[in-house]
Design a protein around this motif. Structure first.
Motif, PDB file in Angstrom:
ATOM      1  N   LYS A 140       3.493   5.123  23.000  1.00  0.00           N
ATOM      2  CA  LYS A 140       2.547   4.393  23.872  1.00  0.00           C
ATOM      3  C   LYS A 140       1.732   3.456  22.987  1.00  0.00           C
ATOM      4  O   LYS A 140       0.929   3.902  22.175  1.00  0.00           O
ATOM      5  CB  LYS A 140       1.621   5.369  24.605  1.00  0.00           C
ATOM      6  N   LEU A 141       1.970   2.168  23.170  1.00  0.00           N
ATOM      7  CA  LEU A 141       1.426   1.174  22.251  1.00  0.00           C
ATOM      8  C   LEU A 141       0.513   0.204  22.986  1.00  0.00           C
ATOM      9  O   LEU A 141       0.941  -0.475  23.918  1.00  0.00           O
ATOM     10  CB  LEU A 141       2.581   0.406  21.606  1.00  0.00           C
ATOM     11  N   ARG A 142      -0.757   0.153  22.552  1.00  0.00           N
ATOM     12  CA  ARG A 142      -1.659  -0.843  23.131  1.00  0.00           C
ATOM     13  C   ARG A 142      -1.224  -2.238  22.680  1.00  0.00           C
ATOM     14  O   ARG A 142      -0.944  -2.471  21.504  1.00  0.00           O
ATOM     15  CB  ARG A 142      -3.101  -0.596  22.671  1.00  0.00           C
ATOM     16  N   THR A 143      -1.154  -3.155  23.633  1.00  0.00           N
ATOM     17  CA  THR A 143      -0.882  -4.562  23.329  1.00  0.00           C
ATOM     18  C   THR A 143      -1.959  -5.428  23.985  1.00  0.00           C
ATOM     19  O   THR A 143      -2.666  -4.972  24.885  1.00  0.00           O
ATOM     20  CB  THR A 143       0.491  -5.012  23.869  1.00  0.00           C
ATOM     21  N   PRO A 144      -2.083  -6.680  23.540  1.00  0.00           N
ATOM     22  CA  PRO A 144      -2.966  -7.600  24.253  1.00  0.00           C
ATOM     23  C   PRO A 144      -2.390  -7.928  25.631  1.00  0.00           C
ATOM     24  O   PRO A 144      -1.254  -7.564  25.952  1.00  0.00           O
ATOM     25  CB  PRO A 144      -2.983  -8.855  23.368  1.00  0.00           C
ATOM     26  N   PRO A 152      -1.016  -2.859  28.004  1.00  0.00           N
ATOM     27  CA  PRO A 152      -2.009  -3.910  27.754  1.00  0.00           C
ATOM     28  C   PRO A 152      -3.429  -3.422  28.069  1.00  0.00           C
ATOM     29  O   PRO A 152      -3.649  -2.730  29.065  1.00  0.00           O
ATOM     30  CB  PRO A 152      -1.608  -5.022  28.737  1.00  0.00           C
ATOM     31  N   MET A 153      -4.370  -3.754  27.187  1.00  0.00           N
ATOM     32  CA  MET A 153      -5.780  -3.465  27.438  1.00  0.00           C
ATOM     33  C   MET A 153      -6.620  -4.358  26.536  1.00  0.00           C
ATOM     34  O   MET A 153      -6.135  -4.847  25.516  1.00  0.00           O
ATOM     35  CB  MET A 153      -6.103  -1.986  27.195  1.00  0.00           C
ATOM     36  N   PRO A 154      -7.885  -4.583  26.886  1.00  0.00           N
ATOM     37  CA  PRO A 154      -8.756  -5.396  26.035  1.00  0.00           C
ATOM     38  C   PRO A 154      -8.908  -4.778  24.646  1.00  0.00           C
ATOM     39  O   PRO A 154      -8.927  -3.552  24.491  1.00  0.00           O
ATOM     40  CB  PRO A 154     -10.094  -5.401  26.790  1.00  0.00           C
ATOM     41  N   TYR A 155      -9.038  -5.634  23.662  1.00  0.00           N
ATOM     42  CA  TYR A 155      -9.224  -5.197  22.272  1.00  0.00           C
ATOM     43  C   TYR A 155     -10.425  -4.261  22.144  1.00  0.00           C
ATOM     44  O   TYR A 155     -10.377  -3.266  21.409  1.00  0.00           O
ATOM     45  CB  TYR A 155      -9.392  -6.438  21.397  1.00  0.00           C
ATOM     46  N   ASP A 168      -0.810   5.901  21.738  1.00  0.00           N
ATOM     47  CA  ASP A 168      -0.447   6.457  20.427  1.00  0.00           C
ATOM     48  C   ASP A 168      -0.701   5.470  19.298  1.00  0.00           C
ATOM     49  O   ASP A 168      -0.885   5.875  18.145  1.00  0.00           O
ATOM     50  CB  ASP A 168       1.047   6.826  20.394  1.00  0.00           C
ATOM     51  N   GLY A 169      -0.651   4.176  19.619  1.00  0.00           N
ATOM     52  CA  GLY A 169      -0.747   3.183  18.570  1.00  0.00           C
ATOM     53  C   GLY A 169      -1.134   1.822  19.114  1.00  0.00           C
ATOM     54  O   GLY A 169      -1.419   1.663  20.307  1.00  0.00           O
ATOM     55  N   GLN A 170      -1.125   0.834  18.232  1.00  0.00           N
ATOM     56  CA  GLN A 170      -1.481  -0.533  18.605  1.00  0.00           C
ATOM     57  C   GLN A 170      -0.864  -1.467  17.570  1.00  0.00           C
ATOM     58  O   GLN A 170      -0.336  -1.027  16.549  1.00  0.00           O
ATOM     59  CB  GLN A 170      -2.999  -0.701  18.675  1.00  0.00           C
ATOM     60  N   GLU A 171      -0.944  -2.770  17.827  1.00  0.00           N
ATOM     61  CA  GLU A 171      -0.441  -3.741  16.850  1.00  0.00           C
ATOM     62  C   GLU A 171      -1.437  -4.891  16.756  1.00  0.00           C
ATOM     63  O   GLU A 171      -1.903  -5.411  17.769  1.00  0.00           O
ATOM     64  CB  GLU A 171       0.971  -4.205  17.228  1.00  0.00           C
ATOM     65  N   ASN A 172      -1.803  -5.225  15.519  1.00  0.00           N
ATOM     66  CA  ASN A 172      -2.797  -6.259  15.260  1.00  0.00           C
ATOM     67  C   ASN A 172      -2.670  -6.718  13.814  1.00  0.00           C
ATOM     68  O   ASN A 172      -2.093  -6.015  12.974  1.00  0.00           O
ATOM     69  CB  ASN A 172      -4.214  -5.696  15.475  1.00  0.00           C
ATOM     70  N   PRO A 173      -3.247  -7.867  13.476  1.00  0.00           N
ATOM     71  CA  PRO A 173      -3.350  -8.238  12.065  1.00  0.00           C
ATOM     72  C   PRO A 173      -4.255  -7.263  11.314  1.00  0.00           C
ATOM     73  O   PRO A 173      -5.142  -6.637  11.909  1.00  0.00           O
ATOM     74  CB  PRO A 173      -3.990  -9.641  12.116  1.00  0.00           C
TER      75      PRO A 173
END
Length: 314
Positions: A154-158, A176-179, A192-197
């Motif tokens: 389960k990965l948070r994305t913009p 998707p959810m707000p930062y 479970d996770g997310q992706e960002n710089p």
């Protein structure tokens, strides 16, 4: 120098500039430096005030406020693909090789023509193109080496349909959810996770609630210096300073981004994150369907991809 045009006791015009970055993030650093440079030039004519940490709302909310003219500038990245389909160019995985490649893209007609026109069609004005950066994956399940490792994560994305499509095609469960909501979602296990710089991961302290950092660099996201409805209400000399300073900051943003990546990777390791590289080719191979869909769905999609690729090895 500006000549004084403000009467005694009359306040300078305030230019509200919002972004979602935390203190210490690349967005924070670039916006703060921009405001410093612009304000030195503006003197008593106007003052840029920066509001970070989503103080003026999420990226989507700030886009609406720009249209209404209740804020003056913002620094969106991924969310621009919801403004016009052509912005999804920078949603394509492994398209931008490095910052030198991005600098050539920025100077091409893709930006000055295609994307600026697309923004203008929705009543936005791009003043400059800065950086959000190369995105990497963090999670609490396992080290991510290949797309197979993302299955069921389960990965948070913009909020951008192409990022969701991409991670679905890799087998993940994108959410998707707000930062601004991401830390709590990670902390509570809602995702479970997310992706960002790295320049977003470290300032947000995601290392406190994430075990693994996989250096995927799967997408490079520019940050667009964006104005809206209030732009034409500003004095011409104020607009000139803002535009010139936003352009002046373009190479500075890339330099800041490169330095932050180096510094923050060391800090994230020091915080105990388990860091790994990915099998890049396995992700490139798995990305073919998203390119096919982009070229099919977006006007001039195939031509834009070819243009970007032609700028790789100049």
């Amino acid at each position: 120098m500006f000549t004084a045009s403000i009467g005694v006791g009359q306040a300078a015009e305030t230019i509200k500039f919002g972004h979602v970055g935390q203190p210490g993030s690349l967005m924070d650093k670039t916006a703060t430096e921009f405001a410093k440079r612009a304000n030195e030039k503006l003197g008593d004519e106007a003052e840029v005030r920066v509001y970070g940490s989503s103080q003026l709302g999420s990226d989507t909310q700030m886009l609406r406020k720009l249209k209404l003219g209740t804020i003056d500038m913002s620094l969106p990245s991924t969310v621009m693909s919801s403004v016009a389909p052509s912005f999804a160019l920078f949603e394509m995985p492994f398209l931008v090789n490095d910052r030198e490649h991005m600098a050539r893209i920025r100077e091409s007609e893709l930006i000055s023509g295609k994307l600026e026109d697309a923004a203008a069609s929705q009543n936005y004005k791009i003043l400059g193109v800065w950086e959000n950066g190369f995105r990497n994956i963090t999670n609490n399940e396992r080290a991510i080496s290949s797309p197979d490792d993302l299955r069921g994560v389960k990965l948070r994305t913009p909020n951008g349909q192409w990022r969701v499509r991409m991670f679905k095609s890799y087998g993940a469960n994108p959410t998707p959810m707000p930062y601004s909501e991401t830390f709590v979602a990670l902390q509570t296990g809602a995702v479970d996770g997310q992706e960002n710089p790295l320049a977003q991961i470290y300032p947000a302290r995601f290392y406190e609630v994430q075990d693994y950092l996989s250096l995927s660099r799967h997408v490079y996201t520019p940050a667009y210096v964006l104005a809206g409805a209030s732009w034409q209400r500003m004095a011409e000399d104020v607009r000139k300073v803002l535009k010139e300073t936003a352009q002046e900051m373009q190479p500075v943003a890339l330099e800041m981004g490169a330095q932050l990546d180096e510094d923050l990777l060391t800090k994230l390791k020091d915080e105990g994150m388990k860091v790994n590289d990915i099998d890049r080719q396995s992700f490139v191979d798995a990305s073919t369907p998203i390119y096919d869909q982009f070229e099919s769905d977006v006007d001039d999609g195939e031509a834009m991809i070819k243009e970007v690729r032609s700028l790789k090895d100049e």
